[in-house]
Design an enzyme around this catalytic site. Structure first.
Site, PDB file in Angstrom:
ATOM      1  N   HIS A 188       9.923  17.560 -21.149  1.00 47.36           N
ATOM      2  CA  HIS A 188      10.550  16.784 -22.223  1.00 47.36           C
ATOM      3  C   HIS A 188       9.485  16.079 -23.070  1.00 47.36           C
ATOM      4  O   HIS A 188       9.717  15.771 -24.238  1.00 47.36           O
ATOM      5  CB  HIS A 188      11.501  15.729 -21.659  1.00 47.36           C
ATOM      6  CG  HIS A 188      12.739  16.307 -21.039  1.00 47.36           C
ATOM      7  ND1 HIS A 188      12.785  16.676 -19.717  1.00 47.36           N
ATOM      8  CD2 HIS A 188      13.959  16.593 -21.559  1.00 47.36           C
ATOM      9  CE1 HIS A 188      14.001  17.154 -19.450  1.00 47.36           C
ATOM     10  NE2 HIS A 188      14.723  17.109 -20.542  1.00 47.36           N
ATOM     11  N   ASP A 260      15.653  26.470 -22.606  1.00 48.09           N
ATOM     12  CA  ASP A 260      15.824  25.041 -22.385  1.00 48.09           C
ATOM     13  C   ASP A 260      15.870  24.376 -23.766  1.00 48.09           C
ATOM     14  O   ASP A 260      15.655  25.031 -24.793  1.00 48.09           O
ATOM     15  CB  ASP A 260      14.663  24.500 -21.541  1.00 48.09           C
ATOM     16  CG  ASP A 260      15.046  23.267 -20.741  1.00 48.09           C
ATOM     17  OD1 ASP A 260      16.079  22.651 -21.049  1.00 48.09           O
ATOM     18  OD2 ASP A 260      14.297  22.902 -19.813  1.00 48.09           O
TER      19      ASP A 260
END
Length: 526
Positions: A188, A260
């Site tokens: 992230h 993702d």
């Protein structure tokens, strides 16, 4: 039957079809409904979109009124990562707890019941399970989301989870290919790198994905990680060697490949979401997940236009985009057919006992929960049954159950983005139900131990930690607490890597609401 808006050409429809965007609010905005009419085939849901099961069912019905075959996806792992119960904590323990029990029938039963609840709300694609082998104890983003550090255990439970979830008519999306377990960086925030050699990757990282493919996983999610042994130049999400050469050709996978979240910094901060999306589809991905952080019509338009422009410029083969769109439509057909099938029910079986060889008594709590009365293992409460069985309880001596309301000192680390900080965790709420008058406080940093002692006063202390081994300040706080109050209870709700300590130590293997409930029952002798 879905009728597409006139004037939308095939190329534009295909570009929309491969997107899985998110949105804000608990009802579908006009722009999203309009895009569904133009060819958008999937929608991703997050905690911000969910207030209750009834509201969620109304939302998915609203989406299907515009496009009856829409894929409605969610990131619902159970355990620490929950969107369905984002404000209360999950009714199901996560993967690490299921791996601690190591009963594949129980894992399948948990996944089946979770799938049934999703299907009842109109969700038909779950971005789960995590098939990552948590081989790096310092991993900041996987941890309890993994079934464990043993490859064989992860493989068999991944397969069981896929089987259970899909038996409920919800497509599984096994993640994060080719394996995110051996990283010390959260994708992230940055691009992680795994430097394992090819033989290790084949034996360790890839085995659970082979098991998922054999179990029929309808989707696989790529990881934003660099694996030089597989491709020294591009992260897996953008790598043709990995998505096409390895996953499609070597492993023989024919289902949907989903990326993702493309707004994660591993991609957005290096390639940008537009170029990254084009490269991902060219590499072999079929669906672009975006919307956790970027959740508006402008994002959809930007990605649609980038894909169309890439085809027209010759940077992306039109046939590759068409193939990706067709795989999305094929999954939509499967979910429609699966929803029409009758459903079966399964339940888990017995627990087991173990010794840690240190002279401390260690038990893995079975369905009878540490000598308490036998509890129901009906389908509806299979999550609580699993959480009770996952507990590992270590006593330093005779520890009578608490009868006085304690002070719960939560030593609280910063939550990673996948888990989020909006979901409650711990044991205080459940202890307050069993021992009225229970109070709690949250403590962080170098003064956490002394501050917790001051707040507790003379009351019994229950210290709750999450991954003590990864946070030196947390370990130091426990040192301070236990030096002054050796009679304290310690509840570890992360990966129990550190040695048990305290008069009573409970490892829950996750921070789901039911894990907290199971631990509170032991503390109070229920």
């Amino acid at each position: 039957m879905t009728t597409f808006a006139s004037g939308t050409d095939t190329l534009t429809r295909d570009a929309l079809t491969v997107l899985q965007p998110g949105f804000t609010g608990t009802t579908a905005p006009d722009w999203l409904l309009r895009r569904l009419g133009e060819g958008l085939a999937s929608v991703g849901l997050f905690g911000r979109n969910i207030a209750s099961p009834d509201q969620l069912a109304a939302l998915t019905a609203q989406l299907r009124a515009e496009r009856d075959d829409v894929l409605v996806a969610i990131d619902e792992e159970g355990g620490d990562v929950t969107r369905l119960e984002v404000r209360t904590g999950s009714s199901f323990p996560g993967n690490h707890a299921l791996g601690a029990v190591d009963d594949v029938a129980l894992t399948e039963a948990v996944a089946l019941e979770l799938g049934r609840r999703l299907a009842a709300c109109g969700v038909n694609l779950n971005w789960a399970p995590s098939a990552d082998v948590n081989s790096n104890p310092s991993n900041p983003v996987i941890g309890v989301r993994s079934f464990g550090a043993d490859t064989g255990l992860v493989a068999r439970h991944t397969a069981a989870y896929v089987t259970g979830l899909q038996a409920a008519g919800v497509a599984a999306c096994t993640k994060h290919f080719p394996g995110h377990g051996d990283t010390a960086v959260d994708s992230h925030h940055a691009l992680p790198r795994i430097d394992a050699d090819l033989s290790v990757l084949q034996a360790r990282e890839l085995a659970p994905f082979r098991a998922a493919i054999a179990a029929g996983s309808r989707a696989v999610m790529s990881a934003h990680i660099l694996v030089p042994a597989l491709d020294p130049d591009r992260p897996a999400t953008l790598s043709r060697r990995i998505l096409t050469g390895l996953l499609r050709e070597e492993l023989g996978y024919e289902g949907l490949i989903v990326t993702d979240g493309m707004e994660m910094q591993a991609i957005a901060g290096t390639y940008g979401i537009e170029r990254g999306s084009v490269l991902a589809i060219a590499a072999g991905a079929d669906a672009i997940c975006v919307g956790g952080g970027l959740a508006d019509d402008d994002t959809v338009r930007r990605l649609r236009d980038a894909l169309v422009a890439a085809v027209r410029a010759g940077d992306l083969a039109e046939e590759r985009l068409a193939d990706a769109a067709n795989r999305v439509r094929a999954l939509a057909e499967w979910t429609a057919a699966a929803a029409a099938l009758p459903r079966s029910h399964t339940n888990g079986s017995n627990g087991s006992n173990a010794s840690n060889g240190s002279g401390l008594k260690t038990v893995t709590v079975g369905a009878s929960s540490a000598g308490g009365p036998a509890r129901s293992d009906s389908t509806s409460d299979v999550g609580l049954v699993a959480a009770r069985r996952a507990l590992t309880v270590t006593r330093s001596g005779a520890f009578p159950p608490l009868t006085e309301a304690p002070y719960v000192a939560a030593l609280t680390p910063v939550a990673n983005i996948a888990v989020g900080d909006e979901t409650p965790w711990g044991v205080a709420a459940e202890l307050a139900r069993l021992l009225p008058g229970t109070e709690t406080g949250s403590f962080t940093g170098e003064d956490a131990g002394s501050s917790a002692l001051a707040a507790a006063g003379s009351r019994p202390v229950v210290a709750v930690v999450r991954d003590e081994h990864r946070h030196p300040w947390m370990a130091a706080a426990l040192d301070t607490l236990l030096a002054a109050r050796p009679d304290s209870v310690v509840v570890e709700m992360g990966v129990p890597q550190s040695a048990p300590r305290g008069a009573l130590h409970i490892a829950t293997h996750g921070a789901a609401r039911v894990c907290g409930q199971a631990a509170a029952e032991v503390i109070a002798g229920e």
